[in-house]
Enzyme design. Structure first.
Site, PDB file in Angstrom:
ATOM      1  N   ASP A 255       0.871  -1.166   0.000  1.00  0.00           N
ATOM      2  CA  ASP A 255       0.000   0.000   0.000  1.00  0.00           C
ATOM      3  C   ASP A 255       0.916   1.226   0.000  1.00  0.00           C
ATOM      4  O   ASP A 255       2.098   1.142   0.334  1.00  0.00           O
ATOM      5  CB  ASP A 255      -0.966   0.000   1.197  1.00  0.00           C
ATOM      6  CG  ASP A 255      -2.148   0.942   0.949  1.00  0.00           C
ATOM      7  OD1 ASP A 255      -2.074   1.774   0.009  1.00  0.00           O
ATOM      8  OD2 ASP A 255      -3.145   0.873   1.689  1.00  0.00           O
TER       9      ASP A 255
HETATM   10  C1  BGC Z   1      -5.019   3.313  -0.073  1.00  0.00           C
HETATM   11  C2  BGC Z   1      -5.040   2.306  -1.207  1.00  0.00           C
HETATM   12  C3  BGC Z   1      -4.816   3.009  -2.519  1.00  0.00           C
HETATM   13  C4  BGC Z   1      -3.512   3.804  -2.457  1.00  0.00           C
HETATM   14  C5  BGC Z   1      -3.227   4.575  -3.729  1.00  0.00           C
HETATM   15  C6  BGC Z   1      -3.782   4.181  -0.112  1.00  0.00           C
HETATM   16  O1  BGC Z   1      -3.847   5.199   0.840  1.00  0.00           O
HETATM   17  O2  BGC Z   1      -5.095   2.640   1.166  1.00  0.00           O
HETATM   18  O3  BGC Z   1      -6.254   1.609  -1.223  1.00  0.00           O
HETATM   19  O4  BGC Z   1      -4.802   2.097  -3.577  1.00  0.00           O
HETATM   20  O5  BGC Z   1      -3.589   4.737  -1.387  1.00  0.00           O
HETATM   21  O6  BGC Z   1      -4.126   5.613  -3.896  1.00  0.00           O
END
Ligand code: BGC
Length: 836
Positions: A255
């Site tokens: 993530d």
């Molecule tokens: C989220 C993810 C997301 C990523 C990119 C993160 O803060 O938890 O679900 O894909 O950001 O935007």
């Protein structure tokens, strides 16, 4: 005789060759692996480690020396935003994942996935950062709207369809967030303490089902810890369970900013650290290998996974892409409308209040702020910018004869200024220190969210000194308008050519920088404006020096709130409108400050005076229909006092058109609750989402959702699986074996319809501790009036098993089971007994 939902056609694939990880390996898989090995052999350590790190916010570097293109990733899950947080390149916005799950239809999820693949291709994206398959452990979870269900089996089935659909189109998915990311409070660090059985039987179960059923090309590891180890370093769950036990052969992406240790992540099985350019991989990983601290073979393993993903997506020369001919193109708006209809859940329909009587002369009073300014999607990374939004007001205006519809606001749920939108035409102007214009960008609202490379053309972080949001505002109402800001730094706000505020917003007491950027809106100035008279607006932001910062971004907003009217007067106006009409349709909603990524909810009440509004309208008109525009459960204290309650979730860009279809009976609302709807927060089985000293104990064990309501003897407002249609069904016969269940039913109502036949297993005299019953299978059937239909529903072996940590394996539990078939968890129509 009726028919079952049509089977879908699979795109052409090469025939099976051998077995790997429990699934067939094709000749194309083999050819791809050979190409991957050949490419890997040509890379030196620096190139390998570079490939494991984001080169920017959304992509990995191209390596032309091996014929490798740059892998581009994008959120997910209801659309494909692309590599910019702007509206320059709009995206189809489908209904929220809760709505998709409410369809209880993996085939429909597959079609949604195919559309998203099509969108990804259009935008040059190869990896969709979706689906989100964490569970609805508590209704307070901030990203509840973005997950599917409280039930692992339903989540796994919908997620499998979704992943298959995206990958049918040759685009990768990253099933997320592996694992236990079921709430948002302290999400970067929280240690979720989950016992082995709930971990396996609930939280890992959807991931396992999807890995086995859809062979996803990617997984995203979560921010949080599980049982003391952060997920990006969780060797046991990633290398042991995900890859080892389930045979996952895809790529594991962190993530965003979740990768925190070079050696920890490598040992923990993380392949790619996102975003870049500064990560714990790249040069840091090369240095660790050279220093003997990190294992070169593990680096090769990670590179292999990235190359395999790239090859599948058609980005590695000489390797066959997984899909050479994408499925036939889909009409995005039409599918968004169909999905919305299929996800709407009719919770209550007294005296067949719906569908509405269409005879001429019948009138409708439409009421509610969200009826006019619809909330079609949830906030955070799931945000996309659709080309158009059909509000309930738009949808009903188009569908009803002229003069049949009136509109009143009734109550406004947003009491705080929000990003300037309705009536604003804005753009962003970037300037250097001398005031010379560097570049300009369009803005769909007063929100600037440029992360990494998103700056408008001509601007760079080195030269950028200020950004001005500028344009015009055409007020809809006369009176005192509030203007505000969000973000950290120095601002100047002008309305109608006059500077109304100039000042600096510091970090203050806010511990979490994300909260400071996206959270608290600040009121700055008020201006008395006249309806229909445009004024110029300008908010100038001094861009702070970002030299040396790992992730550069410009994040600030121009906020606005229309004139406040006396809430009582607004309600009285709505009551008058309701009294004058045959039907009152009240749209109630949550706001972005209630449901979004990055924080959990504090309660389940509707914001503002919306409950008072519904009560007052229902007292004035017995034919009151309430439309609930929310991604997750809200309290509906007046639900027994209104004629009908229709849950539309966050319905996506075509929500208003779908609403007109359903209210007027052109289509049946197809949804069934994927999650139990509590009468009030206190009745929800899990209300604790705030960690104590960094730890969140999943004390309830196996008892979440309907499993818990049953165990605690609590009656919810609406049970799991509940949802009414416009026809009626008689369940006639049930035959059950340990492998499958056959149900025969007849549409006894006046119109064609679709029923979701749900099968639950209830152990008789359980030898182990298990919930009273659980979902074991389901199927959608369609039949015309008077027609009968028979459906076979397979029962997965896992439905009879529990996780045995001591034996480290699944154990089949013999004995007697009552097999229950019915319309919902609480509306069982037939039972049969089974002995294992
Ligand atoms: C989220 C993810 C997301 C990523 C990119 C993160 O803060 O938890 O679900 O894909 O950001 O935007």
């Amino acid at each position: 005789m009726g028919h079952r939902t049509a089977p879908h056609r699979r795109p052409h694939r090469t025939p099976p060759h051998t077995e790997r990880g429990g699934t067939a390996v094709t000749a194309a898989d083999q050819a791809r692996d050979d190409a991957v090995e050949a490419a890997l052999g040509k890379l030196d350590l620096d190139a390998k480690t570079r490939l494991l790190a984001g080169q920017d916010m959304w992509s990995l570097p191209a390596l032309p020396e091996i014929g490798l293109g740059s892998l581009v990733m994008s959120d997910g899950p209801i659309g494909v935003r692309g590599v910019r947080w702007t509206a320059d390149d709009p995206s189809v916005a489908l209904p929220s994942p809760t709505a998709l799950a409410a369809s209880w239809d993996p085939d429909l999820a597959r079609r949604a996935g195919r559309l998203l693949a099509q969108e990804a291709r259009r935008k040059g994206v190869h990896v969709l950062l979706a689906p989100t398959v964490n569970l609805h452990r508590s209704p307070l979870g901030g990203r509840h709207f973005e997950c599917y269900s409280e039930d692992p089996y339903l989540t796994g089935a919908i997620g499998t369809g979704y992943v298959q659909g995206v990958q049918d189109g040759g685009i990768a998915t990253t099933v997320k967030h592996f694992a236990g990311n079921d709430a948002e409070t302290e999400r970067f660090t929280v240690d979720n303490a989950i016992a082995p059985r709930p971990l396996r039987e609930l939280y890992l179960a959807p991931f396992e089902a999807i890995v086995r059923g859809a062979r996803p090309w990617g997984v995203m590891t979560a921010y949080n810890q599980v049982n003391g180890t952060t997920m990006t370093e969780h060797r046991q769950l990633v290398n042991g369970v995900l890859r080892g036990e389930w045979g996952f052969d895809g790529c594991n992406v962190s993530d965003w900013t979740a990768a925190r240790s070079t050696t920890g992540c490598l040992e923990g099985g993380l392949d790619v650290a996102m975003p870049g350019p500064v990560t714990v991989y790249g040069p840091a990983l090369a240095a660790a290998v050279r220093a003997g601290e990190a294992d070169g073979a593990a680096v090769d393993g990670a590179v292999r996974n990235v190359l395999r993903l790239a090859a599948r997506a058609g980005l590695l020369e000489g390797a066959p892409a997984a899909v050479t001919e994408p499925p036939a193109p889909l009409d995005g708006a039409a599918l968004a409308r169909e999905l919305a209809v299929r996800g709407f859940v009719l919770l209550r329909n007294e005296c067949a209040a719906l569908p509405l009587d269409r005879s001429s002369g019948r009138t409708v009073a439409l009421i509610g702020a969200a009826a006019r300014d619809a909330r079609v999607l949830g906030g955070g990374s799931a945000t996309v910018f659709p080309e158009r939004v059909v509000s309930p007001l738009d949808g009903l205006t188009a569908a009803l004869p002229e003069g049949a519809l009136t509109y009143a606001v009734g109550a406004d749920p947003s009491e705080e200024p929000a990003p300037a939108a309705q009536g604003f035409e804005l753009r962003a102007v970037c300037r250097d220190a001398s005031g010379a214009v560097l570049g300009e960008g369009g803005l769909p609202s007063g929100q600037v969210q440029w992360i990494g490379e998103d700056l408008p053309e001509g601007a760079s972080y080195e030269t950028l000194a200020s950004v001005e949001i500028t344009g015009t505002f055409l007020p809809r109402e006369s009176g005192e308008h509030v203007f505000g800001t969000r973000g950290l730094g120095a601002f100047r706000l002008a309305v109608g050519g006059r500077t109304l505020w100039e000042g600096v917003q510091g970090m203050g007491d806010e511990a979490d920088p994300f909260e400071a950027f996206f959270g608290t809106p600040r009121e700055r100035a008020r201006a008395v404006l006249a309806a229909g008279e445009p004024v110029g607006v300008s908010l100038t932001y001094q861009v702070p020096d970002m030299a040396g910062m790992p992730l550069k971004a410009v994040l600030f907003s121009l906020l606005h709130l229309g004139p406040r009217r006396d809430p009582e007067e607004l309600i009285e106006e709505a009551v008058r409108a309701a009294r004058a009409a045959d039907t009152a349709v009240v749209v109630v909603a949550t706001t972005e400050r209630v449901e979004s990524e990055g924080f959990d909810r504090g309660g389940l009440g509707l914001p503002g005076r919306q409950d008072d509004l519904v009560r007052a309208v229902a007292a004035a008109n017995p034919h009151t229909v309430v439309v609930v525009n929310a991604g997750s459960p809200v309290e509906l204290p007046w639900r027994e006092d209104v004629a009908a309650v229709l849950l539309t979730w966050f319905p996506g860009q075509e929500g208003g058109a779908a609403l007109a279809d359903v209210l007027l009976g052109d289509a049946e609302p197809g949804g069934r609750l994927p999650t139990t709807w509590p009468a009030c927060l206190a009745d929800a089985p899990v209300t604790e989402v705030v960690p104590r000293e960094g730890r969140l104990e999943y004390r309830e064990g196996l008892l979440i959702g309907y499993r818990a309501y049953e165990a605690h003897g609590v009656r919810p407002a609406y049970p799991f699986g509940h949802g009414l249609g416009y026809t009626a069904w008689a369940y006639e016969s049930l035959e059950a074996t340990a492998e499958s269940v056959r149900v025969r039913l007849t549409n006894t109502g006046p119109r064609p319809g679709r029923e979701v036949v749900q099968v639950y297993l209830a152990p008789v005299a359980d030898p182990v501790e298990r919930p009273a019953s659980w979902l074991a299978g389901f199927a959608g059937v369609e039949a015309g009036p008077g027609e009968s239909v028979e459906v076979d529903i397979p029962l997965p072996g896992r439905a009879f098993e529990v996780w045995d940590e001591e034996a480290y394996g699944w154990r089949r539990i013999g004995g007697g089971y009552e097999v229950r078939a019915g319309h919902s968890y609480a509306d069982i129509r037939l039972t049969a007994t089974l002995h294992l």
